[in-house]
Design a protein around this motif. Structure first.
Motif, PDB file in Angstrom:
ATOM      1  N   PRO A 123       0.830  -1.212   0.000  1.00  0.00           N
ATOM      2  CA  PRO A 123       0.000   0.000   0.000  1.00  0.00           C
ATOM      3  C   PRO A 123       0.862   1.258   0.000  1.00  0.00           C
ATOM      4  CG  PRO A 123      -0.846  -1.589   1.578  1.00  0.00           C
ATOM      5  CD  PRO A 123       0.465  -2.125   1.087  1.00  0.00           C
ATOM      6  N   GLN A 124       0.591   2.147  -0.948  1.00  0.00           N
ATOM      7  CA  GLN A 124       1.381   3.357  -1.099  1.00  0.00           C
ATOM      8  C   GLN A 124       0.670   4.546  -0.463  1.00  0.00           C
ATOM      9  OE1 GLN A 124       4.404   3.362  -2.611  1.00  0.00           O
ATOM     10  NE2 GLN A 124       4.276   1.172  -3.064  1.00  0.00           N
ATOM     11  N   PRO A 125       1.392   5.387   0.276  1.00  0.00           N
ATOM     12  CA  PRO A 125       0.761   6.582   0.848  1.00  0.00           C
ATOM     13  C   PRO A 125       0.407   7.578  -0.239  1.00  0.00           C
ATOM     14  CG  PRO A 125       3.129   6.659   1.170  1.00  0.00           C
ATOM     15  CD  PRO A 125       2.826   5.308   0.575  1.00  0.00           C
ATOM     16  N   GLY A 126      -0.603   8.413   0.065  1.00  0.00           N
ATOM     17  CA  GLY A 126      -0.994   9.428  -0.898  1.00  0.00           C
ATOM     18  C   GLY A 126      -2.484   9.665  -0.876  1.00  0.00           C
ATOM     19  N   PRO A 127      -2.966  10.710  -1.553  1.00  0.00           N
ATOM     20  CA  PRO A 127      -4.406  11.013  -1.580  1.00  0.00           C
ATOM     21  C   PRO A 127      -5.174  10.027  -2.443  1.00  0.00           C
ATOM     22  CG  PRO A 127      -3.219  12.499  -3.027  1.00  0.00           C
ATOM     23  CD  PRO A 127      -2.173  11.685  -2.321  1.00  0.00           C
ATOM     24  N   SER A 128      -6.476   9.985  -2.251  1.00  0.00           N
ATOM     25  CA  SER A 128      -7.343   9.120  -3.056  1.00  0.00           C
ATOM     26  C   SER A 128      -8.628   9.875  -3.370  1.00  0.00           C
ATOM     27  CB  SER A 128      -7.662   7.815  -2.314  1.00  0.00           C
ATOM     28  OG  SER A 128      -8.440   8.075  -1.158  1.00  0.00           O
ATOM     29  N   TRP A 129      -9.448   9.283  -4.247  1.00  0.00           N
ATOM     30  CA  TRP A 129     -10.697   9.907  -4.663  1.00  0.00           C
ATOM     31  C   TRP A 129     -11.899   9.298  -3.947  1.00  0.00           C
ATOM     32  CZ3 TRP A 129     -10.650  14.207  -7.553  1.00  0.00           C
ATOM     33  CH2 TRP A 129      -9.482  14.496  -8.251  1.00  0.00           C
ATOM     34  N   GLN A 130     -11.694   8.820  -2.737  1.00  0.00           N
ATOM     35  CA  GLN A 130     -12.810   8.237  -1.983  1.00  0.00           C
ATOM     36  C   GLN A 130     -13.822   9.321  -1.597  1.00  0.00           C
ATOM     37  OE1 GLN A 130     -11.732   4.931  -2.817  1.00  0.00           O
ATOM     38  NE2 GLN A 130     -13.080   4.698  -1.057  1.00  0.00           N
ATOM     39  N   LEU A 190       6.032  10.951 -12.540  1.00  0.00           N
ATOM     40  CA  LEU A 190       5.449   9.714 -13.059  1.00  0.00           C
ATOM     41  C   LEU A 190       5.103   8.748 -11.935  1.00  0.00           C
ATOM     42  CD1 LEU A 190       7.818   9.149 -16.119  1.00  0.00           C
ATOM     43  CD2 LEU A 190       5.481  10.032 -16.159  1.00  0.00           C
ATOM     44  N   VAL A 191       6.022   8.575 -11.001  1.00  0.00           N
ATOM     45  CA  VAL A 191       5.783   7.616  -9.915  1.00  0.00           C
ATOM     46  C   VAL A 191       4.643   8.094  -9.025  1.00  0.00           C
ATOM     47  CG1 VAL A 191       6.806   6.567  -7.872  1.00  0.00           C
ATOM     48  CG2 VAL A 191       8.131   6.716  -9.977  1.00  0.00           C
ATOM     49  N   ARG A 192       4.576   9.395  -8.788  1.00  0.00           N
ATOM     50  CA  ARG A 192       3.476   9.919  -7.957  1.00  0.00           C
ATOM     51  C   ARG A 192       2.135   9.670  -8.628  1.00  0.00           C
ATOM     52  NH1 ARG A 192       4.519  15.144  -8.191  1.00  0.00           N
ATOM     53  NH2 ARG A 192       6.324  14.883  -6.828  1.00  0.00           N
ATOM     54  N   ARG A 193       2.075   9.879  -9.942  1.00  0.00           N
ATOM     55  CA  ARG A 193       0.819   9.648 -10.648  1.00  0.00           C
ATOM     56  C   ARG A 193       0.439   8.179 -10.653  1.00  0.00           C
ATOM     57  NH1 ARG A 193       1.082  13.413 -16.143  1.00  0.00           N
ATOM     58  NH2 ARG A 193       1.092  15.458 -15.086  1.00  0.00           N
ATOM     59  N   ALA A 194       1.425   7.311 -10.745  1.00  0.00           N
ATOM     60  CA  ALA A 194       1.138   5.886 -10.895  1.00  0.00           C
ATOM     61  C   ALA A 194       0.774   5.210  -9.580  1.00  0.00           C
ATOM     62  CB  ALA A 194       2.341   5.182 -11.524  1.00  0.00           C
ATOM     63  N   LEU A 195       1.403   5.624  -8.473  1.00  0.00           N
ATOM     64  CA  LEU A 195       1.316   4.818  -7.259  1.00  0.00           C
ATOM     65  C   LEU A 195       0.666   5.498  -6.066  1.00  0.00           C
ATOM     66  CD1 LEU A 195       4.865   3.143  -7.306  1.00  0.00           C
ATOM     67  CD2 LEU A 195       2.728   2.305  -8.296  1.00  0.00           C
ATOM     68  N   ASP A 196       0.667   6.831  -5.995  1.00  0.00           N
ATOM     69  CA  ASP A 196       0.179   7.483  -4.786  1.00  0.00           C
ATOM     70  C   ASP A 196      -1.253   7.089  -4.473  1.00  0.00           C
ATOM     71  OD1 ASP A 196       2.547   8.717  -4.401  1.00  0.00           O
ATOM     72  OD2 ASP A 196       1.777  10.769  -4.447  1.00  0.00           O
ATOM     73  N   GLY A 197      -1.466   6.629  -3.243  1.00  0.00           N
ATOM     74  CA  GLY A 197      -2.801   6.270  -2.783  1.00  0.00           C
ATOM     75  C   GLY A 197      -3.307   4.934  -3.267  1.00  0.00           C
ATOM     76  N   HIS A 198      -2.475   4.127  -3.945  1.00  0.00           N
ATOM     77  CA  HIS A 198      -2.907   2.845  -4.486  1.00  0.00           C
ATOM     78  C   HIS A 198      -2.200   1.693  -3.766  1.00  0.00           C
ATOM     79  CE1 HIS A 198      -5.113   4.799  -7.700  1.00  0.00           C
ATOM     80  NE2 HIS A 198      -4.047   5.523  -7.977  1.00  0.00           N
ATOM     81  N   HIS A 199      -2.713   0.503  -4.016  1.00  0.00           N
ATOM     82  CA  HIS A 199      -2.145  -0.699  -3.402  1.00  0.00           C
ATOM     83  C   HIS A 199      -1.876  -1.741  -4.480  1.00  0.00           C
ATOM     84  CE1 HIS A 199      -2.653  -4.419  -0.548  1.00  0.00           C
ATOM     85  NE2 HIS A 199      -1.431  -4.285  -1.014  1.00  0.00           N
ATOM     86  N   PRO A 200      -0.717  -1.681  -5.122  1.00  0.00           N
ATOM     87  CA  PRO A 200      -0.371  -2.756  -6.061  1.00  0.00           C
ATOM     88  C   PRO A 200      -0.090  -4.045  -5.302  1.00  0.00           C
ATOM     89  CG  PRO A 200       1.474  -1.258  -5.771  1.00  0.00           C
ATOM     90  CD  PRO A 200       0.332  -0.659  -5.020  1.00  0.00           C
ATOM     91  N   GLU A 201      -0.771  -5.091  -5.674  1.00  0.00           N
ATOM     92  CA  GLU A 201      -0.643  -6.345  -4.933  1.00  0.00           C
ATOM     93  C   GLU A 201       0.421  -7.264  -5.511  1.00  0.00           C
ATOM     94  OE1 GLU A 201      -4.488  -8.083  -4.744  1.00  0.00           O
ATOM     95  OE2 GLU A 201      -5.370  -6.430  -3.591  1.00  0.00           O
ATOM     96  N   THR A 202       0.776  -7.063  -6.780  1.00  0.00           N
ATOM     97  CA  THR A 202       1.808  -7.889  -7.404  1.00  0.00           C
ATOM     98  C   THR A 202       2.792  -6.996  -8.130  1.00  0.00           C
ATOM     99  OG1 THR A 202       0.589  -8.176  -9.483  1.00  0.00           O
ATOM    100  CG2 THR A 202       0.159  -9.776  -7.719  1.00  0.00           C
ATOM    101  N   ILE A 203       3.951  -7.542  -8.390  1.00  0.00           N
ATOM    102  CA  ILE A 203       4.959  -6.767  -9.101  1.00  0.00           C
ATOM    103  C   ILE A 203       4.528  -6.499 -10.538  1.00  0.00           C
ATOM    104  CG2 ILE A 203       6.259  -8.792  -9.835  1.00  0.00           C
ATOM    105  CD1 ILE A 203       7.661  -5.403  -8.730  1.00  0.00           C
ATOM    106  N   GLN A 204       3.791  -7.438 -11.134  1.00  0.00           N
ATOM    107  CA  GLN A 204       3.313  -7.230 -12.498  1.00  0.00           C
ATOM    108  C   GLN A 204       2.316  -6.070 -12.555  1.00  0.00           C
ATOM    109  OE1 GLN A 204       3.536 -10.239 -11.004  1.00  0.00           O
ATOM    110  NE2 GLN A 204       5.334 -10.933 -12.181  1.00  0.00           N
ATOM    111  N   GLN A 205       1.464  -5.970 -11.542  1.00  0.00           N
ATOM    112  CA  GLN A 205       0.507  -4.869 -11.500  1.00  0.00           C
ATOM    113  C   GLN A 205       1.223  -3.526 -11.322  1.00  0.00           C
ATOM    114  OE1 GLN A 205      -2.237  -4.743  -8.111  1.00  0.00           O
ATOM    115  NE2 GLN A 205      -3.911  -4.307  -9.527  1.00  0.00           N
ATOM    116  N   LEU A 206       2.215  -3.498 -10.459  1.00  0.00           N
ATOM    117  CA  LEU A 206       2.982  -2.269 -10.239  1.00  0.00           C
ATOM    118  C   LEU A 206       3.686  -1.834 -11.522  1.00  0.00           C
ATOM    119  CD1 LEU A 206       5.114  -1.501  -7.111  1.00  0.00           C
ATOM    120  CD2 LEU A 206       6.053  -1.076  -9.364  1.00  0.00           C
ATOM    121  N   MET A 207       4.327  -2.771 -12.198  1.00  0.00           N
ATOM    122  CA  MET A 207       5.033  -2.439 -13.440  1.00  0.00           C
ATOM    123  C   MET A 207       4.052  -2.001 -14.522  1.00  0.00           C
ATOM    124  SD  MET A 207       7.767  -5.599 -13.304  1.00  0.00           S
ATOM    125  CE  MET A 207       8.400  -5.315 -14.950  1.00  0.00           C
ATOM    126  N   GLY A 208       2.878  -2.610 -14.556  1.00  0.00           N
ATOM    127  CA  GLY A 208       1.867  -2.216 -15.531  1.00  0.00           C
ATOM    128  C   GLY A 208       1.393  -0.788 -15.312  1.00  0.00           C
TER     129      GLY A 208
END
Length: 286
Positions: A57-64, A203-221
């Motif tokens: 789980p990555q820290p950051g804002p979300s659209w909840q 780029l990394v902030r846009r891709a990961l902030d506030g999200h939870h990539p569960e696998t390395i393939q999902q993170l790379m995608g």
């Protein structure tokens, strides 16, 4: 091979020698490349390896919705790590990047050669007689001694990167010179000279902030999709280093005039040059 930053001896307060990076000339060369390379017909690129980033789980804002915060799992399995190999051209904003699980030389060097070959193929053909600013001798103090302008193809691409051990490979350095690519190494603690790090943060902030990539393939995608989205409408970067900012402030230094919105480019002289007594005995300054 072009100059690499190396240690230089300097005396400390206790009188003993200290080894410090002699990167002053390299900093000036990198700043000059940012300001003039594209105008001279050279494509300037920056390179860096971002990461590693964990599939957690990555820290950051979300659209909840308000009042319904995103709930993170209290237990999770680490899904591995990924790195982002990045080439960035500030003049156009173009990014060439590839997410990888490992950035060893066996992975980094083939990727660099493949991408740089594609970049060279898109460059305009070099002139038969390179003009001033496009010769090796214009960028490297040792080029004349080594005969680079006689034994190597014309200079076409300056490449700014750090002093990673993989970048200092003799085999890779020869390959760069044989293809007209000039490596410029940022000195120790000089990451602010590499604009690739700036675009990587975006780029990394846009891709990961506030999200939870569960696998390395999902993170790379997610990283790869963010790079494609950036290249759909890239933003050019302009160099505005510390020295450039100081010089600009010096040029724009103005002297305000009290009581109005006017100003002068030089201070008003306030010296009292001469005095003359008045009839009533009061001395006036002129």
């Amino acid at each position: 091979m072009p100059h690499r930053p190396g240690p230089a001896a300097a005396a400390g307060r206790d009188g003993r020698d200290r080894h410090r990076p002699a990167g002053g000339p390299q900093k000036e060369l990198i700043e000059r490349a940012y300001r003039t390379a594209e105008a001279l017909g050279l494509q300037l690129w920056c390179q860096d390896e971002a990461g590693p980033y964990q599939a957690i789980p990555q820290p950051g804002p979300s659209w909840q919705p308000e009042g319904s915060p995103r709930r993170r799992p209290h237990e999770y399995v680490r899904g591995g790590t990924a790195k982002l190999l990045t080439l960035f051209r500030p003049a156009t904003g173009e990014v060439r990047a590839e997410p990888v699980e490992h950035a060893t030389n066996a992975v980094l060097h083939p990727w660099l050669k493949r991408e740089l070959t594609a970049i060279l193929a898109a460059c305009s053909p070099p002139p038969a007689t390179p003009p001033a600013g496009r010769r090796w001798a214009d960028w490297d103090a040792f080029a004349a001694t080594w005969g680079l302008d006689d034994r190597r193809p014309p200079l076409r691409v300056p490449l700014i990167w750090d002093t990673l051990a993989g970048h200092l490979s003799i085999e890779l350095g020869r390959w760069l010179l044989d293809h007209g690519i000039l490596p410029l190494y940022t000195p120790l603690a000089g990451s602010w000279l590499n604009l690739a790090e700036s675009v990587q943060r975006i780029l990394v902030r846009r891709a990961l902030d506030g999200h939870h990539p569960e696998t390395i393939q999902q993170l790379m995608g997610w990283l790869a999709e963010t790079v494609r989205g950036w290249n759909a409408d890239p933003t050019p970067f302009e160099w505005a280093g510390k020295r450039a900012a100081r010089r600009r402030r010096a040029r724009d230094r103005r002297h305000a005039l009290g009581g109005s919105a006017g100003y002068s480019r030089r201070p008003i002289c306030r010296r009292r040059h001469a005095t003359a007594p008045s009839p009533n005995g009061v001395t006036h300054a002129y």
